[in-house]
Design a protein around this motif. Structure first.
Motif, PDB file in Angstrom:
ATOM      1  N   LEU A   1     -45.586  46.453  50.357  1.00  0.00           N
ATOM      2  CA  LEU A   1     -46.647  46.766  49.393  1.00  0.00           C
ATOM      3  C   LEU A   1     -46.889  48.276  49.314  1.00  0.00           C
ATOM      4  O   LEU A   1     -47.134  48.812  48.222  1.00  0.00           O
ATOM      5  CB  LEU A   1     -47.938  46.037  49.760  1.00  0.00           C
ATOM      6  N   ALA A   2     -46.814  48.966  50.463  1.00  0.00           N
ATOM      7  CA  ALA A   2     -47.010  50.421  50.478  1.00  0.00           C
ATOM      8  C   ALA A   2     -45.901  51.112  49.681  1.00  0.00           C
ATOM      9  O   ALA A   2     -46.159  52.056  48.902  1.00  0.00           O
ATOM     10  CB  ALA A   2     -47.039  50.945  51.910  1.00  0.00           C
TER      11      ALA A   2
ATOM     12  N   GLN B   1     -47.294  43.170  58.841  1.00  0.00           N
ATOM     13  CA  GLN B   1     -46.773  44.541  58.923  1.00  0.00           C
ATOM     14  C   GLN B   1     -45.617  44.730  57.951  1.00  0.00           C
ATOM     15  O   GLN B   1     -45.538  45.756  57.269  1.00  0.00           O
ATOM     16  CB  GLN B   1     -46.333  44.863  60.356  1.00  0.00           C
ATOM     17  N   ARG B   2     -44.703  43.782  57.870  1.00  0.00           N
ATOM     18  CA  ARG B   2     -43.586  43.887  56.921  1.00  0.00           C
ATOM     19  C   ARG B   2     -44.093  43.853  55.488  1.00  0.00           C
ATOM     20  O   ARG B   2     -43.644  44.635  54.640  1.00  0.00           O
ATOM     21  CB  ARG B   2     -42.581  42.768  57.152  1.00  0.00           C
TER      22      ARG B   2
ATOM     23  N   SER C   1     -46.414  36.047  64.873  1.00  0.00           N
ATOM     24  CA  SER C   1     -45.656  35.916  63.618  1.00  0.00           C
ATOM     25  C   SER C   1     -46.459  36.419  62.433  1.00  0.00           C
ATOM     26  O   SER C   1     -45.914  37.099  61.543  1.00  0.00           O
ATOM     27  CB  SER C   1     -45.259  34.457  63.392  1.00  0.00           C
ATOM     28  N   MET C   2     -47.750  36.104  62.408  1.00  0.00           N
ATOM     29  CA  MET C   2     -48.601  36.569  61.304  1.00  0.00           C
ATOM     30  C   MET C   2     -48.726  38.087  61.313  1.00  0.00           C
ATOM     31  O   MET C   2     -48.696  38.724  60.254  1.00  0.00           O
ATOM     32  CB  MET C   2     -49.981  35.906  61.384  1.00  0.00           C
TER      33      MET C   2
END
Length: 160
Positions: free
Chosen positions: A138-139, A132-133, A126-127
């Motif tokens: 942020l990207a 990744q999301r 989950s982390m």
């Protein structure tokens, strides 16, 4: 078991040699009044072997029963029989109790450890998915704020 037996025998010899005068002189400092010393004498005369057997299972008494038996002039042969029997039963009782308690904990711990490992794996996955999301969000925000390829030197708006 042998440590319990010999430890109490040493206490018995000390009690037999010096115990009674020490109890009379200093017993009141630890709550052993003359009345309590008489009670101990009475009990050791009437049921000395039973007192030694029972004392093995009482934490503080287990440590001093040899001394008190010696101070009360319990016959050494009777003390040795009761002390050896009590120490054997005590060691067996506590040893088997610890063994079966450990087996019970082990049986409980095995499924618990598996469940904990599954929960841990779910948390880790989950982390990773969350990061990744979040990294993609942020990207995208960084690309909107700072479009195009990076320059060799940061722009003045970057605070650097």
């Amino acid at each position: 078991m042998l440590g319990a037996i010999f430890g109490s025998i040493i206490g018995f010899w000390i009690g037999d040699r010096w115990g009674y005068p020490l109890l009379l002189r200093y017993g009141s400092y630890i709550g052993l009044t003359e009345t309590r010393i008489k009670i101990a004498q009475y009990l050791f005369r009437r049921q000395g072997m039973l007192v030694v057997l029972i004392a093995r299972f009482v934490a503080v008494l287990r440590s001093v029963v040899g001394f008190i038996a010696g101070a009360n002039r319990m016959p050494f042969a009777k003390f040795t029989i009761a002390n050896s029997a009590g120490a054997s039963v005590w060691a067996l009782f506590y040893g088997l109790g610890a063994y079966y308690f450990g087996k019970g904990v082990e049986e409980f711990a095995r499924p618990f450890a598996i469940a904990l490992a599954v929960v841990g794996a779910i948390v880790v996955v989950s982390m990773i998915v969350y990061w990744q999301r979040k990294e993609q969000e942020l990207a995208a925000a960084a690309e909107r704020d700072i479009p195009g390829p990076l320059r060799r030197e940061p722009s003045p708006e970057a605070g650097g």
